[in-house]
Design an enzyme around this catalytic site. Structure first.
Site, mmCIF file in Angstrom:
data_model
loop_
_atom_site.group_PDB
_atom_site.id
_atom_site.type_symbol
_atom_site.label_atom_id
_atom_site.label_comp_id
_atom_site.label_asym_id
_atom_site.label_seq_id
_atom_site.Cartn_x
_atom_site.Cartn_y
_atom_site.Cartn_z
ATOM 1 N N LEU A 13 19.334 28.570 136.468
ATOM 2 C CA LEU A 13 19.931 27.328 136.832
ATOM 3 C C LEU A 13 19.168 26.323 137.868
ATOM 4 O O LEU A 13 18.412 26.817 138.464
ATOM 5 C CB LEU A 13 21.040 27.745 137.634
ATOM 6 C CG LEU A 13 22.268 28.787 136.908
ATOM 7 C CD1 LEU A 13 23.228 29.000 138.015
ATOM 8 C CD2 LEU A 13 22.875 27.798 135.642
ATOM 9 N N ASP A 24 18.423 34.087 137.131
ATOM 10 C CA ASP A 24 18.613 33.785 138.455
ATOM 11 C C ASP A 24 18.419 35.171 139.656
ATOM 12 O O ASP A 24 18.535 34.843 140.604
ATOM 13 C CB ASP A 24 19.565 33.136 138.825
ATOM 14 C CG ASP A 24 19.497 31.728 138.327
ATOM 15 O OD1 ASP A 24 18.572 30.908 138.858
ATOM 16 O OD2 ASP A 24 20.287 31.159 137.482
ATOM 17 N N GLU A 33 19.375 37.151 147.528
ATOM 18 C CA GLU A 33 20.128 36.893 149.020
ATOM 19 C C GLU A 33 21.701 36.370 148.461
ATOM 20 O O GLU A 33 22.693 36.629 149.428
ATOM 21 C CB GLU A 33 19.683 35.690 149.645
ATOM 22 C CG GLU A 33 20.547 35.102 150.625
ATOM 23 C CD GLU A 33 19.906 34.190 151.610
ATOM 24 O OE1 GLU A 33 19.545 32.790 150.791
ATOM 25 O OE2 GLU A 33 19.412 33.959 152.676
ATOM 26 N N ASP A 34 21.985 35.927 147.318
ATOM 27 C CA ASP A 34 23.251 35.289 146.805
ATOM 28 C C ASP A 34 24.347 36.555 146.560
ATOM 29 O O ASP A 34 25.380 36.163 146.518
ATOM 30 C CB ASP A 34 23.176 34.329 145.734
ATOM 31 C CG ASP A 34 22.499 33.225 146.329
ATOM 32 O OD1 ASP A 34 22.431 32.642 147.392
ATOM 33 O OD2 ASP A 34 21.591 32.462 145.299
ATOM 34 N N ARG A 58 25.740 34.213 136.949
ATOM 35 C CA ARG A 58 24.955 35.091 137.816
ATOM 36 C C ARG A 58 26.076 36.309 138.095
ATOM 37 O O ARG A 58 25.869 37.183 138.961
ATOM 38 C CB ARG A 58 24.728 34.067 139.238
ATOM 39 C CG ARG A 58 23.804 33.134 138.808
ATOM 40 C CD ARG A 58 23.211 32.638 140.052
ATOM 41 N NE ARG A 58 22.470 34.099 140.856
ATOM 42 C CZ ARG A 58 21.847 33.605 141.920
ATOM 43 N NH1 ARG A 58 21.863 32.455 142.883
ATOM 44 N NH2 ARG A 58 21.297 34.745 142.708
ATOM 45 N N ARG A 89 29.658 26.797 145.148
ATOM 46 C CA ARG A 89 29.722 28.110 144.783
ATOM 47 C C ARG A 89 30.438 29.102 145.461
ATOM 48 O O ARG A 89 30.942 30.152 144.978
ATOM 49 C CB ARG A 89 28.112 28.889 144.963
ATOM 50 C CG ARG A 89 27.069 28.070 143.906
ATOM 51 C CD ARG A 89 27.127 28.344 142.436
ATOM 52 N NE ARG A 89 26.145 27.602 141.967
ATOM 53 C CZ ARG A 89 24.857 27.837 141.665
ATOM 54 N NH1 ARG A 89 24.610 29.122 142.233
ATOM 55 N NH2 ARG A 89 24.105 27.089 141.095
ATOM 56 N N HIS A 148 23.360 25.201 148.704
ATOM 57 C CA HIS A 148 24.103 26.232 149.559
ATOM 58 C C HIS A 148 23.736 25.745 151.074
ATOM 59 O O HIS A 148 23.099 25.001 151.463
ATOM 60 C CB HIS A 148 23.147 27.518 149.574
ATOM 61 C CG HIS A 148 23.435 28.317 148.384
ATOM 62 N ND1 HIS A 148 22.570 28.479 147.140
ATOM 63 C CD2 HIS A 148 24.516 28.706 147.655
ATOM 64 C CE1 HIS A 148 23.037 29.326 146.327
ATOM 65 N NE2 HIS A 148 24.377 29.343 146.509
ATOM 66 N N CYS A 167 16.291 32.783 149.903
ATOM 67 C CA CYS A 167 16.903 33.310 148.849
ATOM 68 C C CYS A 167 16.264 34.317 148.108
ATOM 69 O O CYS A 167 16.912 35.046 147.454
ATOM 70 C CB CYS A 167 16.920 32.118 147.383
ATOM 71 S SG CYS A 167 17.161 30.445 148.147
HETATM 72 C C1 CIR Z 1 21.291 29.108 141.492
HETATM 73 O O1 CIR Z 1 21.366 27.786 141.144
HETATM 74 O O2 CIR Z 1 21.844 29.688 141.638
HETATM 75 C C2 CIR Z 1 19.779 29.474 141.645
HETATM 76 N N1 CIR Z 1 18.985 28.673 140.597
HETATM 77 C C3 CIR Z 1 19.235 29.089 142.862
HETATM 78 C C4 CIR Z 1 19.940 29.980 144.028
HETATM 79 C C5 CIR Z 1 19.223 29.825 145.518
HETATM 80 N N2 CIR Z 1 19.712 30.435 146.185
HETATM 81 C C6 CIR Z 1 19.878 30.339 147.617
HETATM 82 O O3 CIR Z 1 19.602 29.309 147.883
HETATM 83 N N3 CIR Z 1 20.629 31.288 148.338
#
Ligand code: CIR
Length: 253
Positions: A18, A60, A65-66, A85, A131, A161, A248
């Site tokens: 993404l 992704d 971290e997410d 995700r 999110r 985020h 991340c």
């Molecule tokens: C997303 O859009 O979910 C990923 N391309 C990027 C996630 C980045 N994560 C973060 O800032 N903790």
């Protein structure tokens, strides 16, 4: 202090992750090198990384971290806000089960990305974003409060985020860009402001006394060093193309 970190190797499909950055497709081979250098930087700060295998189902998934929010007492497994995700957290559960006795879970209709959670000592700030919804944020706040921490929900308007725009550097200091420089809920902190042109540098990491930051942002580097920190620069250009930054790429504990 941190002694360990969980990372996930970028998969080949990473290039299809993404993105709203408009910086073009990432270069996979370069991303692998940058990821390895990031792991080395953690090692040089005294943190031993465990690197999970790449998973082609989840472009992704390098942004591990997410998938969770970690504390000394409990690991909270997130429920990613982007449907592509959802499921990334399963590998994280398997890896953390060996480390944490207590694991709790964000459940539907809640959604939560770990990138929306900023810890400052015993206080957690939970960003309500595109999110992370109110249900997910409130579930996390309740879990953290039950475990003896403080938690507060924070609204954000302009970034993906919460930690896209703010990092806690210990000693009551925040590195902050844009809407977080004068955010009413962050008034108790001393702010190191990040200039608009260097906004990407706000996603930094305090690791055992050093500040890991993205390379190429001289003004922010000087500001952090003038505040008394040693910095270490890591090139994360290929991850930035997918809206990702330094924090991340790992879960630290
Ligand atoms: C997303 O859009 O979910 C990923 N391309 C990027 C996630 C980045 N994560 C973060 O800032 N903790």
């Amino acid at each position: 202090m941190f002694s360990r970190a969980l990372l996930k190797k970028p998969c080949r499909n990473f290039v299809h992750g993404l993105s709203t950055a408009g910086l073009g497709l990432p270069d996979y081979e370069k991303a692998l090198l940058q990821h390895a250098a990031y792991a080395d930087a953690l090692r040089s700060c005294g943190v031993e990384p465990t690197i999970l295998a790449a998973d082609e189902h989840y472009p992704d998934s390098v942004f591990i971290e997410d998938t969770a929010v970690l504390s000394e007492k409990v690991a909270v497994i997130a429920r990613p806000g982007a449907s592509s995700r959802r499921g990334e957290e399963i590998a994280t559960i398997e890896a953390l089960a060996a480390v944490y006795d207590r694991m709790e879970y964000i459940v539907a209709p809640g959604t939560l990305d770990g990138g929306d959670v900023l810890r400052a000592g015993r206080q957690f700030f939970i960003g309500i974003s595109a999110r992370t919804n109110e249900a997910g944020g409130s579930q996390l706040a309740a879990i953290l409060t039950r475990n003896g921490y403080d938690a507060v929900l924070v609204s954000l308007r302009h970034v993906l985020h919460l930690k896209t725009g703010v990092a806690y550097l210990e000693n009551n200091r925040l590195l902050a860009s844009g809407e977080f420089i004068a955010h009413p809920q962050l008034g108790q902190f001393q702010i190191i402001p990040v200039a608009h042109e260097e906004a990407c540098a706000a996603n930094a990491l305090w690791i055992n006394g050093r500040v890991l930051m993205a390379s190429g942002f001289a003004a922010t580097k000087n500001a952090i060093e003038n505040a008394g920190y040693e910095t270490m620069a890591v090139d994360v250009s290929e991850f930035r193309r997918l809206d990702g930054g330094l924090s991340c790429l790992s879960l630290r504990f």
